[in-house]
Design an enzyme around this catalytic site. Structure first.
Site, short mmCIF file in Angstrom:
data_model
loop_
_atom_site.label_atom_id
_atom_site.label_comp_id
_atom_site.label_asym_id
_atom_site.label_seq_id
_atom_site.Cartn_x
_atom_site.Cartn_y
_atom_site.Cartn_z
N ARG A 267 64.82 66.60 60.10
CA ARG A 267 64.42 66.33 58.71
C ARG A 267 63.95 67.56 57.93
O ARG A 267 64.40 67.76 56.80
CB ARG A 267 63.36 65.23 58.67
CG ARG A 267 64.03 63.89 58.57
CD ARG A 267 63.13 62.71 58.64
NE ARG A 267 64.00 61.54 58.77
CZ ARG A 267 63.65 60.39 59.29
NH1 ARG A 267 62.44 60.21 59.72
NH2 ARG A 267 64.51 59.40 59.36
N GLU A 388 70.12 61.12 56.22
CA GLU A 388 69.00 61.47 57.11
C GLU A 388 67.77 60.61 56.79
O GLU A 388 66.64 61.07 56.90
CB GLU A 388 68.64 62.95 56.97
CG GLU A 388 69.67 63.87 57.55
CD GLU A 388 69.47 64.11 59.04
OE1 GLU A 388 70.48 64.11 59.76
OE2 GLU A 388 68.33 64.25 59.48
C1 LIG Z 1 77.68 62.06 52.88
C2 LIG Z 1 77.00 61.35 54.00
C3 LIG Z 1 76.90 61.99 55.24
C4 LIG Z 1 76.30 61.31 56.31
N1 LIG Z 1 76.28 61.91 57.53
C5 LIG Z 1 75.87 61.17 58.61
C6 LIG Z 1 76.05 61.67 59.94
O1 LIG Z 1 76.51 62.80 60.14
N2 LIG Z 1 75.71 60.87 60.97
C7 LIG Z 1 75.18 59.62 60.79
O2 LIG Z 1 74.91 58.93 61.78
N3 LIG Z 1 75.00 59.12 59.55
C8 LIG Z 1 75.33 59.87 58.46
N4 LIG Z 1 75.18 59.36 57.18
C9 LIG Z 1 74.62 58.03 57.02
C10 LIG Z 1 73.28 58.01 56.29
O3 LIG Z 1 72.27 58.47 57.13
C11 LIG Z 1 73.07 56.58 55.78
O4 LIG Z 1 73.92 56.40 54.67
C12 LIG Z 1 71.63 56.30 55.40
O5 LIG Z 1 70.84 56.25 56.55
C13 LIG Z 1 71.48 54.99 54.64
O6 LIG Z 1 72.13 53.93 55.27
P1 LIG Z 1 73.09 52.98 54.40
O7 LIG Z 1 74.01 53.85 53.65
O8 LIG Z 1 73.67 51.97 55.31
O9 LIG Z 1 72.12 52.28 53.35
P2 LIG Z 1 71.27 50.94 53.57
O10 LIG Z 1 70.46 51.06 54.82
O11 LIG Z 1 72.13 49.77 53.42
O12 LIG Z 1 70.27 51.01 52.33
C14 LIG Z 1 70.65 50.61 51.02
C15 LIG Z 1 69.40 50.71 50.14
O13 LIG Z 1 68.38 49.81 50.62
C16 LIG Z 1 67.18 50.53 50.85
N5 LIG Z 1 66.47 49.95 52.00
C17 LIG Z 1 67.01 49.57 53.20
N6 LIG Z 1 66.02 49.10 54.00
C18 LIG Z 1 64.86 49.23 53.32
C19 LIG Z 1 63.51 48.92 53.61
N7 LIG Z 1 63.13 48.42 54.80
N8 LIG Z 1 62.58 49.15 52.66
C20 LIG Z 1 62.94 49.67 51.45
N9 LIG Z 1 64.19 49.98 51.12
C21 LIG Z 1 65.15 49.76 52.03
C22 LIG Z 1 67.63 51.95 51.13
O14 LIG Z 1 66.58 52.88 50.91
C23 LIG Z 1 68.78 52.11 50.14
O15 LIG Z 1 68.28 52.44 48.88
C24 LIG Z 1 75.74 60.03 56.11
C25 LIG Z 1 75.84 59.40 54.85
C26 LIG Z 1 76.48 60.04 53.82
C27 LIG Z 1 76.61 59.31 52.50
#
Ligand SMILES: Cc1cc2nc3c(=O)[nH]c(=O)nc-3n(C[C@H](O)[C@H](O)[C@H](O)COP(=O)(O)OP(=O)(O)OC[C@H]3O[C@@H](n4cnc5c(N)ncnc54)[C@H](O)[C@@H]3O)c2cc1C
Length: 408
Positions: A267, A388
Site C-alpha cells: 500500500r 489496492e
Molecule cells: C486497472 C486495475 C488494475 C488492477 N490490478 C489488480 C491486480 O493486479 N491484481 C488484483 O488482484 N486486483 C487488481 N485490481 C482489482 C482492484 O483491486 C479492485 O477493482 C478493487 O479491489 C475493488 O474491487 P471491485 O472493483 O470489485 O469493486 P467492489 O468491491 O464491487 O466495490 C464497488 C464499490 O463499493 C464500495 N464498497 C464495497 N464494499 C464496501 C464496504 N464494505 N463499505 C463501503 N463501501 C464498500 C467500494 O468502495 C466501491 O466504491 C485492479 C483493478 C483495476 C481497475
C-alpha cells in the site's frame, strides 16, 4: 522509529536523480503515444531493463534500504514521469512482494528472477487475487485449489479479473481457496510457472487511465502445479489452517491471509505512485499559472488560483509524509497498529484525484485537451481511489484499527 529522517542521504539522492532523468528523457516523451496505443510498452520496459532500472537487483536494493525510503522515492519519480508506463515498469513488483511476503527462501530465489527475466529477454509477472464477485470482499473468492496428494500437485480452477499483466506474465501468482469454510483465512497463494497448461488470458480491459498498463482476466482451467508452487509450503499452510479452524486470531499480524499480507506490504508503494502523479500535475499547473496572462496579469496573481496551488502543494507534501512514515515503519518492523499503510494509500490516492482535477482547472481549456499531459494525469489518477483497496475499504481498515470495532 530509529533512523527515520526527512533528509535523503547522498546515495538516495543519486538514485532519485538517476530515475528522474529516465522519467524526463524516456518516459515523458513516450507517454502520450503509449496511452493512445493502449498496449503494453515493451520497448520502454526494455530500456529500463538495459540501464538496470527494471531489474530484481534494483528493486531488492531499494526494498531493503534500512530507512524504508528507497522504494517510495524511486516510485514517486517513475510516476512523475508517467503513471501508465510507471505501472508497466513496476507492476511485476506486486507479484514479487507476494512471493517475498509469503514464500520460502527457495521460492524467492527461484521465482522472483523469472518474473523479471533479463535485459535481453524482459519478462513481467502478475498477482491475481480479484475475481468478478470478489473485489473488496476477498472472502467471496471462488477460485479453488485442490490438493492431489497422490501426485503432490495442486489443481486450480476459477476466473481472476483485473490482473495487472494478467496473461502476458511469465509468472502468475494466484490466490485461491483451499478451505472454503474459513473465509479469507482459508486462502493460499500459488506460483503458476511459465507455460503452464490451462492458464489463459480472458478479456483485456480498455481503461479510462493508466492505459499503457495491461489489465486482463486470467482463466484457470484445470491448472496443475507441483506441490512446491504453494507459497510458504504445505506444512506452514496446514498449521495456519489448523489455527484458523480453532478460531485462534492472528490479531493485526502480517500474514493473516496471503492476499492481505501482499496488499499490506504494497500500500505505501502504491501511495507513492499517487504522490508522483499529483506532483507532476501540480508542477505543470504552477508553471502554467505563472505564465498564462489574463486581465493583464499572470493568473497566479489571483488568490483564487494561487490558493489552489497552495492547497495542492500542502496536500502533496502531507501525502508524501504519510507514505514515508508508513514505509519507515515497515522497514523497521513496526506493525501498522493504526493502519498507517492504509492511511498513506487513502490520503495519497484522494490527493492525486483532487490535485489533478485542480491542475486541469488551472490550465482551463488547455487542461481539457490531450495537448497537455494534465488531461492524461487526471485520467490516470482516478485508479488510485479504486485499486489496492478502494478509499472506502481503506477507511474501513483504518476505522477498525483505531476503534477496535468491527465497523461495517
Ligand atoms: C486497472 C486495475 C488494475 C488492477 N490490478 C489488480 C491486480 O493486479 N491484481 C488484483 O488482484 N486486483 C487488481 N485490481 C482489482 C482492484 O483491486 C479492485 O477493482 C478493487 O479491489 C475493488 O474491487 P471491485 O472493483 O470489485 O469493486 P467492489 O468491491 O464491487 O466495490 C464497488 C464499490 O463499493 C464500495 N464498497 C464495497 N464494499 C464496501 C464496504 N464494505 N463499505 C463501503 N463501501 C464498500 C467500494 O468502495 C466501491 O466504491 C485492479 C483493478 C483495476 C481497475
Amino acid at each position: 522509529m530509529a533512523g527515520f529522517g526527512l533528509e535523503l542521504d547522498d546515495e538516495q539522492k543519486a538514485v532519485r536523480d538517476w530515475i528522474h532523468g529516465f522519467a524526463a528523457d524516456v518516459m515523458r516523451p513516450a507517454a502520450a503515444e503509449w496511452d493512445e496505443r493502449e498496449e503494453f510498452p515493451w520497448p520502454v520496459v526494455q530500456e529500463a531493463a538495459k540501464i538496470g532500472l527494471y531489474s530484481l537487483d534494483f528493486y531488492a536494493k531499494q526494498f531493503f534500504d534500512p530507512t524504508g525510503l528507497g522504494i517510495p522515492v524511486a516510485i514517486e519519480e517513475l510516476f512523475w514521469g508517467d503513471a501508465g508506463l510507471g505501472l508497466a515498469i513496476t507492476g511485476t513488483g506486486l507479484a514479487a512482494v507476494g512471493v517475498l511476503t509469503n514464500g520460502t527462501d527457495e521460492q524467492i530465489g527461484t521465482w522472483i528472477p523469472q518474473m523479471y527475466g533479463d535485459p535481453d529477454d524482459v519478462k513481467v509477472a502478475a498477482f491475481c487475487s480479484s475475481e468478478p464477485d470478489a473485489g473488496s470482499d476477498v472472502s467471496a473468492m471462488r477460485t479453488r485449489a485442490a490438493y492431489d496428494e497422490a501426485k503432490d500437485e495442486w489443481v486450480l480452477n476459477g476466473t481472476k479479473t483485473w490482473a495487472t499483466n494478467g496473461g502476458i506474465a511469465n509468472v502468475h501468482v494466484v490466490v485461491a481457496v483451499v478451505e472454503p469454510g474459513l473465509g479469507a483465512r482459508g486462502h493460499a497463494s500459488f506460483i503458476i510457472p511459465p507455460g503452464t497448461e490451462g492458464l489463459s488470458q480472458g478479456q483485456k480491459f480498455k481503461k479510462h487511465g493508466i492505459r499503457a498498463s495491461h489489465t486482463a482476466e486470467v482463466v484457470l482451467d484445470g491448472v496443475r502445479v507441483p506441490g512446491h508452487c504453494l507459497l510458504g509450503g504445505k506444512e506452514k499452510l496446514d498449521e495456519r489452517l489448523a489455527r484458523a479452524r480453532e478460531g485462534k486470531k492472528k490479531g493485526g499480524e502480517r500474514g493473516g491471509n496471503a492476499a492481505m499480507a501482499t496488499f499490506e506490504a504494497s500500500r505505501p508503494a502504491v501511495a507513492a505512485q499517487a504522490v508522483g502523479i499529483a506532483r507532476a500535475a501540480y508542477e505543470i499547473a504552477l508553471d502554467y499559472a505563472t505564465t498564462r496572462v489574463q486581465f493583464g496579469r499572470p493568473i497566479i496573481d489571483n488568490q483564487g488560483v494561487a490558493f489552489q496551488l497552495a492547497d495542492m502543494r500542502t496536500r502533496i507534501d502531507a501525502a508524501r509524509l504519510l507514505v514515508w512514515r508508513a514505509s519507515a515503519m515497515a522497514a523497521t518492523g513496526k506493525p501498522f497498529t493504526s493502519a498507517e499503510g492504509s492511511m498513506s494509500k487513502l490520503y495519497a490516492g484522494e490527493t492525486a484525484k483532487t490535485v489533478t482535477a485542480q491542475a486541469m482547472q488551472i490550465l482551463g481549456g488547455n487542461g481539457y485537451t490531450r495537448e497537455y499531459p494534465v488531461e492524461r494525469m487526471h485520467r490516470d489518477a482516478a485508479i488510485y481511489t479504486i485499486f489496492e483497496g478502494t478509499s472506502e475499504i481503506q477507511r474501513l481498515v483504518i476505522a477498525r484499527a483505531v476503534s477496535g470495532v468491527q465497523v461495517r
